[in-house]
Design a protein around this motif. Structure first.
Motif, PDB file in Angstrom:
ATOM      1  N   CYS A  81       0.849  -1.194   0.000  1.00  0.00           N
ATOM      2  CA  CYS A  81       0.000   0.000   0.000  1.00  0.00           C
ATOM      3  C   CYS A  81       0.883   1.241   0.000  1.00  0.00           C
ATOM      4  CB  CYS A  81      -0.888   0.023   1.242  1.00  0.00           C
ATOM      5  SG  CYS A  81      -2.237  -1.163   1.206  1.00  0.00           S
ATOM      6  N   PRO A  82       0.411   2.336  -0.617  1.00  0.00           N
ATOM      7  CA  PRO A  82      -0.895   2.536  -1.265  1.00  0.00           C
ATOM      8  C   PRO A  82      -1.006   1.696  -2.546  1.00  0.00           C
ATOM      9  CG  PRO A  82       0.193   4.626  -0.763  1.00  0.00           C
ATOM     10  CD  PRO A  82       1.210   3.570  -0.601  1.00  0.00           C
ATOM     11  N   ALA A  83      -2.236   1.215  -2.817  1.00  0.00           N
ATOM     12  CA  ALA A  83      -2.442   0.351  -3.979  1.00  0.00           C
ATOM     13  C   ALA A  83      -3.849   0.553  -4.522  1.00  0.00           C
ATOM     14  CB  ALA A  83      -2.227  -1.112  -3.604  1.00  0.00           C
ATOM     15  N   ASP A  84      -4.012   0.256  -5.808  1.00  0.00           N
ATOM     16  CA  ASP A  84      -5.329   0.335  -6.426  1.00  0.00           C
ATOM     17  C   ASP A  84      -5.518  -0.858  -7.362  1.00  0.00           C
ATOM     18  OD1 ASP A  84      -3.722   0.929  -8.600  1.00  0.00           O
ATOM     19  OD2 ASP A  84      -4.405   2.994  -8.813  1.00  0.00           O
ATOM     20  N   ALA A  85      -6.627  -0.874  -8.071  1.00  0.00           N
ATOM     21  CA  ALA A  85      -6.953  -2.003  -8.947  1.00  0.00           C
ATOM     22  C   ALA A  85      -5.918  -2.169 -10.041  1.00  0.00           C
ATOM     23  CB  ALA A  85      -8.342  -1.804  -9.553  1.00  0.00           C
ATOM     24  N   ARG A  86      -5.421  -1.070 -10.567  1.00  0.00           N
ATOM     25  CA  ARG A  86      -4.444  -1.138 -11.660  1.00  0.00           C
ATOM     26  C   ARG A  86      -3.156  -1.833 -11.203  1.00  0.00           C
ATOM     27  NH1 ARG A  86      -5.033   1.335 -16.265  1.00  0.00           N
ATOM     28  NH2 ARG A  86      -6.665   2.660 -15.354  1.00  0.00           N
ATOM     29  N   GLU A 112       3.308  -1.783   5.450  1.00  0.00           N
ATOM     30  CA  GLU A 112       4.451  -1.682   6.365  1.00  0.00           C
ATOM     31  C   GLU A 112       4.741  -0.226   6.720  1.00  0.00           C
ATOM     32  OE1 GLU A 112       7.762  -4.606   5.599  1.00  0.00           O
ATOM     33  OE2 GLU A 112       6.765  -4.728   3.629  1.00  0.00           O
ATOM     34  N   GLN A 113       3.756   0.646   6.464  1.00  0.00           N
ATOM     35  CA  GLN A 113       3.988   2.065   6.709  1.00  0.00           C
ATOM     36  C   GLN A 113       4.073   2.380   8.195  1.00  0.00           C
ATOM     37  OE1 GLN A 113       1.545   4.298   3.300  1.00  0.00           O
ATOM     38  NE2 GLN A 113       0.453   2.520   4.089  1.00  0.00           N
ATOM     39  N   THR A 114       3.302   1.672   9.006  1.00  0.00           N
ATOM     40  CA  THR A 114       3.336   1.912  10.453  1.00  0.00           C
ATOM     41  C   THR A 114       3.549   0.626  11.248  1.00  0.00           C
ATOM     42  OG1 THR A 114       0.920   1.735  10.565  1.00  0.00           O
ATOM     43  CG2 THR A 114       1.853   3.936  10.299  1.00  0.00           C
ATOM     44  N   GLY A 115       3.749  -0.484  10.569  1.00  0.00           N
ATOM     45  CA  GLY A 115       3.921  -1.751  11.274  1.00  0.00           C
ATOM     46  C   GLY A 115       4.090  -2.883  10.275  1.00  0.00           C
ATOM     47  N   ALA A 116       3.337  -3.943  10.465  1.00  0.00           N
ATOM     48  CA  ALA A 116       3.399  -5.090   9.557  1.00  0.00           C
ATOM     49  C   ALA A 116       2.003  -5.694   9.467  1.00  0.00           C
ATOM     50  CB  ALA A 116       4.398  -6.132  10.058  1.00  0.00           C
ATOM     51  N   ASP A 117       1.331  -5.479   8.332  1.00  0.00           N
ATOM     52  CA  ASP A 117      -0.020  -5.986   8.157  1.00  0.00           C
ATOM     53  C   ASP A 117      -0.174  -6.560   6.761  1.00  0.00           C
ATOM     54  OD1 ASP A 117      -2.353  -6.126   9.908  1.00  0.00           O
ATOM     55  OD2 ASP A 117      -1.823  -4.069  10.465  1.00  0.00           O
ATOM     56  N   GLY A 162      -3.934   2.356   3.321  1.00  0.00           N
ATOM     57  CA  GLY A 162      -3.340   1.555   4.376  1.00  0.00           C
ATOM     58  C   GLY A 162      -4.422   0.854   5.164  1.00  0.00           C
ATOM     59  N   PHE A 163      -4.019  -0.020   6.096  1.00  0.00           N
ATOM     60  CA  PHE A 163      -5.002  -0.769   6.882  1.00  0.00           C
ATOM     61  C   PHE A 163      -4.358  -1.358   8.125  1.00  0.00           C
ATOM     62  CE2 PHE A 163      -3.050  -3.681   3.892  1.00  0.00           C
ATOM     63  CZ  PHE A 163      -2.827  -4.843   4.628  1.00  0.00           C
ATOM     64  N   SER A 164      -5.204  -1.745   9.057  1.00  0.00           N
ATOM     65  CA  SER A 164      -4.776  -2.427  10.277  1.00  0.00           C
ATOM     66  C   SER A 164      -5.666  -3.643  10.486  1.00  0.00           C
ATOM     67  CB  SER A 164      -4.875  -1.499  11.497  1.00  0.00           C
ATOM     68  OG  SER A 164      -4.028  -0.374  11.346  1.00  0.00           O
TER      69      SER A 164
END
Length: 294
Positions: A81-86, A112-117, A162-164
């Protein structure tokens, strides 16, 4: 025509889709990748495809979910991330399945921007959610995908920023089946769930609050039939309280059935606006978006 497949840890869904993206027919089973040795998976996929169409050799197959993990057909890896469909469409992983056309796996996402997910499968649902409305493709949004490993995702201008991950579902399953907190019954209790939400707002450490699932019953402060739902309310409430702190605006919940209702109730308890979106069909829409970009 083409085939879209959502192959998870404990479930299998295969869709025959026409050129307009409409589902013509489908089949489903509980034969997830954890229940089939890797060597048997290509033959299983072919057999299921032959249930939908007599000669599937000319059909392309696009697969999302745990089929792209170490348990599945091949490891499709992760896109950062960041990521999209393309980006996902550019990094599909080909696999060979005899008597089928081109078979490709959708990679998962990592943060991995703030951790590891990591996530695998949810990224395709998110793409389907983005396709639901032009409004979803603009501005900033918070999306919650409850499940064994719940995902809290930040979406901005159509991009998964991003995500958690919350370990809520698996932790609940372990506690109710393999710990001293195992309740006498796992039937749902509205009273128990509300008591759990109340406990999630207390200042008690979670590791102490978890034990009260047992001690409240022993001390006759709570009926035994409320214990399972109390634990559920405590864990979901804690998740919502901690993970919703990031971001503004309504939380979009992608889930089906009772799980979506429980999360919506927890959101209301914490005075959070939410919108519930049924997860059925979102994976197909997401795979359709990726197919457009191939």
């Amino acid at each position: 025509m083409r085939l879209f497949c959502d192959w998870g840890t404990s479930s299998f869904r295969l869709f025959l889709v026409n050129e307009q993206g409409d589902v013509v027919t489908h089949t489903a089973s509980s034969q997830g990748v954890s229940r089939l040795p890797r060597a048997e998976q290509p033959a299983y996929l072919l057999a299921q495809a032959q249930q939908l169409v007599t000669s599937p050799a000319d059909l392309d197959v696009l697969i999302c979910g745990m089929a792209g993990s170490g348990l599945g057909l091949a490891n499709a890896g992760y896109q950062a991330c960041p990521a999209d469909a393309r980006q996902l469409a550019r990094h599909l992983v080909p696999v060979t399945v005899p008597s089928l056309g081109r078979v490709q796996l959708v990679p998962g996402l990592s943060d991995e921007q703030t951790g590891a997910d990591v996530m695998r499968g949810e990224e395709t649902q998110l793409l389907g959610w983005l396709c639901m409305s032009e409004l979803h493709q603009h501005g900033q949004h918070r999306v919650c995908l409850p499940g064994t490993h719940s995902k809290w995702v930040q979406v901005q201008e159509g991009v998964i920023r991003g995500f958690s991950t919350a370990f809520t579902g698996e932790l609940y399953g372990l506690l109710v089946s393999q710990s001293t907190l195992k309740p006498a019954t796992d039937s749902h209790s509205d009273e128990g769930f509300q008591l759990g939400l109340d406990a999630s707002r207390s200042k008690q450490p979670l590791l102490n609050s978890l034990f009260t699932t047992r001690s409240k019953v022993l001390l006759y402060q709570m009926p035994a039939e409320c214990a399972a739902s109390y634990l559920s309310g405590l864990l979901i409430g804690t998740e919502v309280r901690e993970f919703s702190a990031a971001g503004d605006g309504p939380v979009h919940i992608i889930a089906n059935g009772r799980l979506s209702a429980l999360y919506a109730k927890a959101m209301a308890f914490y005075q959070l606006e939410c919108q519930v979106h049924q997860g059925d069909g979102l994976s197909v829409a997401g795979l359709g978006k990726i197919a457009e970009l191939m």
